[in-house]
Design a protein around this motif. Structure first.
Motif, PDB file in Angstrom:
ATOM      1  N   HIS A   1       0.796  -1.228   0.000  1.00  8.71           N
ATOM      2  CA  HIS A   1       0.000   0.000   0.000  1.00  8.71           C
ATOM      3  C   HIS A   1       0.828   1.278   0.000  1.00  8.71           C
ATOM      4  O   HIS A   1       0.286   2.356  -0.205  1.00  8.71           O
TER       5      HIS A   1
ATOM      6  N   CYS B   1      -9.749  -5.352   9.534  1.00 11.94           N
ATOM      7  CA  CYS B   1      -9.783  -3.921   9.212  1.00 11.94           C
ATOM      8  C   CYS B   1      -9.658  -3.103  10.484  1.00 11.94           C
ATOM      9  O   CYS B   1      -9.852  -3.608  11.597  1.00 11.94           O
TER      10      CYS B   1
ATOM     11  N   ARG C   1      -5.164  -1.973   0.618  1.00  8.88           N
ATOM     12  CA  ARG C   1      -5.882  -0.711   0.444  1.00  8.88           C
ATOM     13  C   ARG C   1      -6.020  -0.270  -1.020  1.00  8.88           C
ATOM     14  O   ARG C   1      -7.059   0.287  -1.396  1.00  8.88           O
TER      15      ARG C   1
ATOM     16  N   TYR D   1      -9.074  -1.972  -2.295  1.00  9.18           N
ATOM     17  CA  TYR D   1     -10.208  -1.487  -1.497  1.00  9.18           C
ATOM     18  C   TYR D   1     -10.719  -0.150  -2.026  1.00  9.18           C
ATOM     19  O   TYR D   1     -11.920   0.034  -2.266  1.00  9.18           O
TER      20      TYR D   1
ATOM     21  N   ASN E   1      -8.067  -2.010   4.653  1.00  7.98           N
ATOM     22  CA  ASN E   1      -7.647  -0.619   4.493  1.00  7.98           C
ATOM     23  C   ASN E   1      -6.193  -0.392   4.897  1.00  7.98           C
ATOM     24  O   ASN E   1      -5.787   0.734   5.194  1.00  7.98           O
TER      25      ASN E   1
END
Length: 430
Positions: A37, A147, A225, A228, A221
Motif C-alpha cells: 500500500h 480492518c 488498500r 479497497y 484498508n
C-alpha cells in the motif's frame, strides 16, 4: 449444445483484469499487483493503474448486460472478473432518489438527487470497497480478513467473512455507537475494541500487519488498500448510468479519509476517457463535507494549503472521525481542479440535516448523510454551489445505526387515550 446460461457464464469468466500495476500517487513509481500500500521510494500511497486499451473495450451494452449489482462494472475493476472468485455480498445499484422537496427547501432549481447507499447489504457504501478488497485478498492468498474501522467497515468485513466462511478480526474505537458494535459482533468474528481514537486503531493495525502472526491476514484498508479504494468508483459509475449515461454537474460527498471523493472523481474521468459518457459542459464540480468535530481536510482547503494538520476527532459523526486522513491532500486537489469547495457542519447542523433529508425525501441517513445535507445547505447559502446545476448528494449509510443522534429530538407528536373523544380533543379529527 451450449446453453445461453453456459455462454453467459463463459463470457463472464473470460474477462481478465484490466489492472496493470500499482503506481505511487506521489512519485509515479510502479510495482507489481501485490499486497502493498505504500511506495518503497517515497512512502506515498499506491493506487491501481489500468491498461487503458482494456478499459476502452468496455461498452455500455457490456455493462447493462451484467448483474444488477456493482459487479456489472467488473471489467473496470482490479479483481472479481470471474464470479467464482468473488468474496461479496453483491452490493450496488442502490437507489438514485429524486429530491424535489429538498431542492425546494434549499432554493435549488435544477434537478437534485440523493444517491442512497444505505440500501446495501450491511447498509453502507463500505460493502462496495470490501467486496473488491477481499476478492483481491483471496486471489493474493490471504486466509483471514481484518480492518480498522469507525463502524460501517467493521460491519461489512465481518459480514463478508461470515458469508465466505473465512475468519475475521476487526478493530474499532471503544466509544463507537452501540448500533455499529452490535451489527458487527452479530456475525461471529473477533471484534477488538481499542481504548483510543480511530487513528490509534489504524496505527495499531499498521503495526500488526508487519508481524509474523498476521502475515496471512488481509487488512482491507492497510495492506490491500489500493484494491479497497477502487470499489468506491462504482458509486460514480452507477450515478452516471442511472442518469442515462450522464455525469452530473455537481456532487457533494462526505469525507473521512477523503478517498471516496477522489474515487468518484476518478470514476467520472475514466468514463469520459474511455468514451462511455461525455463530460458536462464546463466539466463537473466536486464538493466535500466534513464534521466540524473532525475537519482537517476542509480546514486545510480554507487556509489555502495542501498540508493536512491532524486533529483529535470529536462530535457525533463518528463514521467521519479520521483525524489524520490518508487521502486528504488528494481530495483537496480534486476539489480545486474541478472548481468545487469543502465545508463542515457542527453537531446541531448535522442533526438538522438528518431530519431535513428524512422529512423531504423519506431517506433516513446516519450522521455522515446529515453532515452532507447540512454542508449542501451551506454551499447553496454561500453561493459556492450553483442552484441551477444538476446536483447529486451522496448518503453513505443507514440512520438506524446512529439513532442516538436524533433520539432526543423526535418522537410522538400526540399522546391520547384509546377513544374517539380523546382523538377529537387532541385535534386529530380536523
Amino acid at each position: 449444445m451450449t446453453s445461453i446460461i453456459d455462454e453467459t457464464a463463459d463470457a463472464a469468466t473470460s474477462i481478465s483484469s484490466p489492472a496493470r500495476s500499482l503506481v505511487c500517487r506521489g512519485c509515479g513509481a510502479e510495482y507489481p499487483l501485490a499486497a502493498q500500500h505504500a511506495c518503497f521510494a517515497c512512502f506515498g500511497p499506491l493506487e491501481v493503474a489500468y491498461d487503458q486499451a482494456a478499459l476502452a473495450r468496455v461498452t455500455r451494452a457490456d455493462i447493462e448486460a451484467g448483474p444488477n449489482n456493482m459487479w456489472r462494472y467488473a471489467a473496470l475493476l482490479p479483481a472479481g472478473q470471474d464470479p467464482a472468485t468473488r468474496v461479496t455480498l453483491d452490493p450496488g445499484m442502490t437507489p438514485l432518489v429524486a429530491a424535489p422537496g429538498l431542492a425546494a427547501e434549499l432554493g435549488i432549481s435544477a434537478p437534485l438527487w440523493v444517491k442512497d447507499d444505505s440500501g446495501n447489504p450491511t447498509h453502507s457504501f463500505k460493502d462496495r470497497v470490501v467486496s473488491v478488497a477481499l476478492t483481491a485478498a483471496r486471489e493474493l492468498g490471504f486466509t483471514r480478513f481484518a480492518c480498522a474501522s469507525t463502524g460501517n467497515l467493521a460491519n461489512s468485513v465481518a459480514a463478508h467473512a461470515a458469508r465466505a466462511g473465512v475468519p475475521s478480526i476487526v478493530f474499532i474505537p471503544g466509544d463507537l455507537e452501540p448500533g455499529k458494535i452490535i451489527t458487527t459482533a452479530v456475525y461471529g468474528g473477533d471484534l477488538v475494541a481499542i481504548d483510543g481514537s480511530y487513528d490509534d486503531v489504524n496505527r495499531l493495525c499498521g503495526e500488526l500487519v508487519e508481524t509474523d502472526e498476521f502475515e496471512d491476514t488481509a487488512f482491507v484498508n492497510v495492506n490491500v488498500r489500493p484494491y479497497y479504494a477502487e470499489g468506491s468508483k462504482t458509486l460514480g459509475y452507477e450515478v452516471a448510468e442511472q442518469l442515462g449515461w450522464r455525469i452530473p454537474a455537481q456532487v457533494v460527498i462526505p469525507m473521512a479519509s477523503g478517498e471516496l471523493l477522489t474515487k468518484v472523481d476518478k470514476a467520472f474521468s475514466e468514463l469520459v476517457e474511455i468514451g462511455l459518457v461525455e463530460a458536462p459542459a464546463g466539466g463537473w464540480r466536486v464538493f466535500g463535507a466534513q464534521s466540524t468535530g473532525c475537519n482537517p481536510i476542509a480546514t486545510a482547503l480554507h487556509a489555502g494549503t495542501d498540508t493536512i494538520s491532524p486533529v483529535k476527532p470529536t462530535g457525533i459523526a463518528k463514521s467521519l472521525n479520521i483525524g489524520d486522513p490518508a487521502a486528504g491532500a488528494y481530495a483537496i486537489e480534486a476539489v480545486r481542479r474541478t472548481g468545487g469547495w469543502m465545508d463542515h457542519a457542527d453537531d446541531d447542523e448535522i442533526r438538522d440535516g438528518i431530519r431535513l433529508l428524512a422529512r423531504t425525501t423519506g431517506v433516513f441517513a446516519e450522521t455522515a448523510g446529515g453532515t452532507t445535507v447540512a454542508v449542501l445547505k451551506k454551499l447553496v447559502d454561500s453561493g459556492r454551489l450553483d442552484p441551477a446545476a444538476e446536483t447529486v448528494v451522496y448518503n453513505t449509510g443507514e440512520g438506524l445505526k446512529t439513532l442516538d443522534a436524533v433520539a432526543g429530538l423526535v418522537g410522538p407528536t400526540h399522546r391520547v387515550k384509546p377513544s374517539l373523544r380523546a382523538a377529537r380533543e387532541a385535534g386529530l379529527l380536523g
